[in-house]
Write a protein that holds these residues in place. Structure first.
Motif, PDB file in Angstrom:
ATOM      1  N   UNK A 193       0.796  -1.223   0.000  1.00  0.00           N
ATOM      2  CA  UNK A 193       0.000   0.000   0.000  1.00  0.00           C
ATOM      3  C   UNK A 193       0.825   1.268   0.000  1.00  0.00           C
ATOM      4  N   UNK A 194       2.165   1.142   0.020  1.00  0.00           N
ATOM      5  CA  UNK A 194       3.070   2.292   0.031  1.00  0.00           C
ATOM      6  C   UNK A 194       3.584   2.506  -1.396  1.00  0.00           C
ATOM      7  N   UNK A 195       3.400   3.705  -1.924  1.00  0.00           N
ATOM      8  CA  UNK A 195       3.732   3.918  -3.336  1.00  0.00           C
ATOM      9  C   UNK A 195       5.234   3.911  -3.574  1.00  0.00           C
ATOM     10  N   UNK A 196       5.648   3.155  -4.583  1.00  0.00           N
ATOM     11  CA  UNK A 196       7.035   3.122  -5.035  1.00  0.00           C
ATOM     12  C   UNK A 196       7.226   4.152  -6.134  1.00  0.00           C
ATOM     13  N   UNK A 197       8.385   4.804  -6.145  1.00  0.00           N
ATOM     14  CA  UNK A 197       8.681   5.784  -7.196  1.00  0.00           C
ATOM     15  C   UNK A 197       9.296   5.130  -8.428  1.00  0.00           C
ATOM     16  N   UNK A 198       9.430   3.805  -8.425  1.00  0.00           N
ATOM     17  CA  UNK A 198      10.168   3.140  -9.502  1.00  0.00           C
ATOM     18  C   UNK A 198       9.603   3.432 -10.883  1.00  0.00           C
ATOM     19  N   UNK A 199       8.311   3.180 -11.079  1.00  0.00           N
ATOM     20  CA  UNK A 199       7.763   3.276 -12.433  1.00  0.00           C
ATOM     21  C   UNK A 199       7.947   4.675 -13.013  1.00  0.00           C
ATOM     22  N   UNK A 200       7.762   5.704 -12.207  1.00  0.00           N
ATOM     23  CA  UNK A 200       7.911   7.071 -12.696  1.00  0.00           C
ATOM     24  C   UNK A 200       9.330   7.330 -13.177  1.00  0.00           C
ATOM     25  N   UNK A 201      10.308   6.907 -12.407  1.00  0.00           N
ATOM     26  CA  UNK A 201      11.708   7.123 -12.785  1.00  0.00           C
ATOM     27  C   UNK A 201      12.104   6.240 -13.965  1.00  0.00           C
ATOM     28  N   UNK A 202      11.651   5.002 -13.949  1.00  0.00           N
ATOM     29  CA  UNK A 202      11.917   4.086 -15.070  1.00  0.00           C
ATOM     30  C   UNK A 202      11.391   4.671 -16.374  1.00  0.00           C
ATOM     31  N   UNK A 536      23.919   2.058 -11.872  1.00  0.00           N
ATOM     32  CA  UNK A 536      23.741   1.529 -13.222  1.00  0.00           C
ATOM     33  C   UNK A 536      23.340   2.673 -14.136  1.00  0.00           C
ATOM     34  N   UNK A 537      23.793   2.621 -15.377  1.00  0.00           N
ATOM     35  CA  UNK A 537      23.608   3.743 -16.293  1.00  0.00           C
ATOM     36  C   UNK A 537      22.145   4.005 -16.640  1.00  0.00           C
ATOM     37  N   UNK A 538      21.273   3.008 -16.488  1.00  0.00           N
ATOM     38  CA  UNK A 538      19.879   3.172 -16.876  1.00  0.00           C
ATOM     39  C   UNK A 538      18.973   3.553 -15.708  1.00  0.00           C
ATOM     40  N   UNK A 539      19.547   3.830 -14.532  1.00  0.00           N
ATOM     41  CA  UNK A 539      18.735   4.152 -13.360  1.00  0.00           C
ATOM     42  C   UNK A 539      19.024   5.568 -12.872  1.00  0.00           C
ATOM     43  N   UNK A 540      18.012   6.198 -12.266  1.00  0.00           N
ATOM     44  CA  UNK A 540      18.166   7.572 -11.784  1.00  0.00           C
ATOM     45  C   UNK A 540      18.968   7.655 -10.495  1.00  0.00           C
ATOM     46  N   UNK A 541      18.672   6.750  -9.561  1.00  0.00           N
ATOM     47  CA  UNK A 541      19.252   6.877  -8.223  1.00  0.00           C
ATOM     48  C   UNK A 541      20.421   5.923  -8.006  1.00  0.00           C
ATOM     49  N   UNK A 542      21.278   6.288  -7.061  1.00  0.00           N
ATOM     50  CA  UNK A 542      22.325   5.363  -6.625  1.00  0.00           C
ATOM     51  C   UNK A 542      21.677   4.152  -5.963  1.00  0.00           C
ATOM     52  N   UNK A 543      22.380   3.036  -5.961  1.00  0.00           N
ATOM     53  CA  UNK A 543      21.874   1.797  -5.382  1.00  0.00           C
ATOM     54  C   UNK A 543      22.422   1.683  -3.970  1.00  0.00           C
ATOM     55  N   UNK A 544      21.536   1.811  -2.981  1.00  0.00           N
ATOM     56  CA  UNK A 544      21.965   1.852  -1.583  1.00  0.00           C
ATOM     57  C   UNK A 544      21.379   0.712  -0.758  1.00  0.00           C
TER      58      UNK A 544
END
Length: 586
Positions: A193-202, A536-544
């Motif tokens: 039920x918590x919105x992920x920002x993934x799809x918008x950034x993808x 990764x070059x295709x992602x907006x954010x650093x992987x933490x």
């Protein structure tokens, strides 16, 4: 039935032992002409088809479009780039040079509005699913086709397999969704039920960049010289008008409603043979749907394969290609290769040194599972095999790092394989609270055990999420090990009142050695690995630690509601616990 665009020309050549047809037109029921590349044997004898339909631009080479992923794959898995010229390697779809010589045609379709296919971009929409259905039927009725179409591919090319299989196109014969969600709401858009920002950034990074009409900025196909994204150059305003605002669409639908249902699988309608392949480290998008699909699809011929490693490489390895090809040889060619004799569940059992041991099982969850409750005790804070004798509380800032409960060092090696869950008794100082659950394992010297996940190189053992106002359970679909929430409405909390929450924690697999500890961290925000980040070059954010699957949009977690104080209650009438799937040693 879609046609081939009438007299519209397309280029044909014989190269690398294949007949390649570039930019073949396929006309949809509304007149929009999509474009496909077809790789097939030089002979005109009918062959079965492996098809993909998606937005990543069929003319964009893997190595050029996703350089950091390509370099890591070629370095760590050299067999992925062996035995092929890699000229036709594309992101997350099969390499035709590894399939055509074995008697398959490979068809890649640019989805509506992307690559060289015009139209309006609307990912996973009913319009796209209808297009995909009609493309399957087009491929199944060509002179060079045997009439059997199989679907194969990673991520996007896996997700839409579940959708189109739900439509039952007559020429669809089998599907192999490799690491792909199947429930648009629960698997990726609103976890717990918590919105992920993934799809918008993808969408910004991987779809808008190859939208039909971006012109020279989309580059040219090195194999044809054509513009990858169509011969028209559209203005920014025209491009915007030709695509949906995916992030806004998702935000406008915070509950599981018709928008999400029509972008999700219809399990009762999926009856073709299924090979569902998931990733233990794919907690954000590339795990739950594969397991759920195996369990719930109506097909009588279905298999689950679970593995580790990064998201894309294993698909291209000798292991992956052999697995896929044997499945399709059986169901697209009728080869008597013993596929049906394989165990229904094929697992790569994970160890703390990042090695894997293959093992077959008869069902999921595993029949031998010893469901084990570890009770939370706020006095430790600890995880105990028996409930705490007295009541206790452990509180934390609702947007903070939370509190961690741990076992003592294990006295014997323990395998944990399967779905997990937690029952927590929780109160909040406000009318809601977001719970982020992380199952962690620590070595005797207190180093956390993390793995190369689907995307993040520091992925924890397991994760689960729940927005407390979404706590209501579906009584039919819920089980003790897989709580199922309808997510149809919010039921606000009364501040200070204790509520019973059942939280799904996604499946995992790990053989935990003696001397190691198991911990449950109850947090108010996404897990962050204390070590270095990656990119990764295709992602907006650093992987933490969580890859790109973050839940950090202030518009979804408003001040005054989600920034209060959260309390976990333990012991007595509030016997909070973690449920583990312990597998007895054989």
């Amino acid at each position: 039935m879609p046609d081939d665009g009438g007299t519209q020309p397309f280029r044909t050549e014989i190269t690398a032992g294949m007949r390649v047809e570039w930019d073949v037109p396929i006309t949809m029921d509304d007149g929009v002409v999509l474009r496909a590349d077809v790789f097939r044997p030089v002979t005109d004898a009918p062959v079965p088809v492996i098809m993909t339909y998606g937005p990543y631009a069929k003319g964009l080479p893997f190595e050029r479009g996703y350089p950091s992923a390509w370099e890591a794959m070629a370095r760590d898995h050299p067999d992925t780039v062996a035995g092929t010229s890699n000229t036709y390697q594309n992101w997350e779809v099969v390499d035709p040079e590894k399939w055509v010589p074995h008697g398959y045609a490979c068809v890649r379709v640019d989805s509506r509005g992307t690559g060289r296919s015009p139209g309006r971009v609307d990912p996973f929409s009913p319009r796209e699913t209808q297009d995909f259905h009609d493309c399957v039927e087009w491929a199944g009725t060509r002179d060079w086709s045997s009439g059997r179409v199989g679907l194969n591919g990673i991520s996007y090319y896996a997700i839409n397999q579940w959708q189109v299989a739900s439509r039952r196109p007559p020429h669809l014969a089998a599907i192999c969704p490799w690491e792909g969600a199947s429930d648009f709401y629960r698997d990726g858009s609103y976890q717990g039920g918590i919105r992920s920002t993934f799809w918008e950034h993808w969408y910004d990074m991987q779809v808008k960049t190859v939208q039909y009409g971006v012109g020279e900025t989309g580059g040219r196909n090195p194999n044809t010289g054509q513009l990858i994204c169509g011969d028209e150059a559209l203005t920014p305003a025209e491009l915007a008008a030709n695509r949906t605002d995916l992030g806004a669409d998702i935000a406008a639908h915070p509950f599981y409603d018709a928008y999400h249902r029509e972008r999700s699988a219809d399990w009762d309608a999926i009856d073709v043979p299924v090979l569902s392949c998931g990733n233990w480290g794919g907690q954000g998008l590339h795990l739950r749907g594969n397991v759920e699909g195996f369990v719930r699809a109506a097909s009588r011929a279905k298999w689950l394969e679970m593995h580790g490693h990064a998201h894309w490489p294993l698909f291209y390895t000798d292991y992956g290609v052999d697995l896929q090809r044997r499945f399709f040889d059986r169901y697209l060619k009728d080869e008597a290769n013993g596929w049906e004799d394989r165990p229904a569940v094929q697992l790569q059992i994970r160890h703390v040194d990042a090695t894997f041991t293959p093992r077959g099982e008869d069902a999921w969850p595993l029949p031998s599972t010893r469901w084990t409750k570890l009770y939370l005790d706020a006095a430790g804070p600890s995880l105990l095999t028996e409930g705490a004798a007295s009541d206790g509380t452990a509180g934390f800032a609702a947007l903070g790092d939370g509190v961690e409960f741990s076992t003592p060092p294990l006295t014997e090696q323990t395998e944990i394989t399967g779905p997990l869950a937690a029952k927590l008794f929780v109160s909040s100082s406000t009318t809601d609270a977001d719970l982020f659950l992380v199952v962690r394992v620590f070595s005797p010297d207190d180093e956390e055990v993390v793995f190369q996940g689907a995307l993040d190189p520091h992925t924890p053992i397991a994760q689960g999420w729940l927005r407390a106002s979404h706590r209501r359970l579906d009584p039919v679909l819920s089980t003790a090990h897989r709580p199922y929430h309808p997510h149809e409405a919010a039921e606000p909390l009364e501040p200070g009142t204790v509520y019973e929450l059942d939280i799904e924690i996604l499946p995992t697999c790990l053989v935990v050695p003696a001397g190691y500890r198991i911990a449950l961290q109850v947090r108010g925000k996404d897990y962050v690995h204390p070590g270095p980040s990656a990119r990764l070059s295709n992602l907006k954010n650093d992987l933490t630690g969580c890859g790109p699957f973050l839940h950090n949009d202030d518009r979804d977690r408003m001040a005054g509601t989600y920034d209060g104080h959260t309390t976990v209650h333990t012991g007595g009438a509030h016997a909070s616990y973690l449920l583990l799937p312990v597998i007895p040693e054989r």
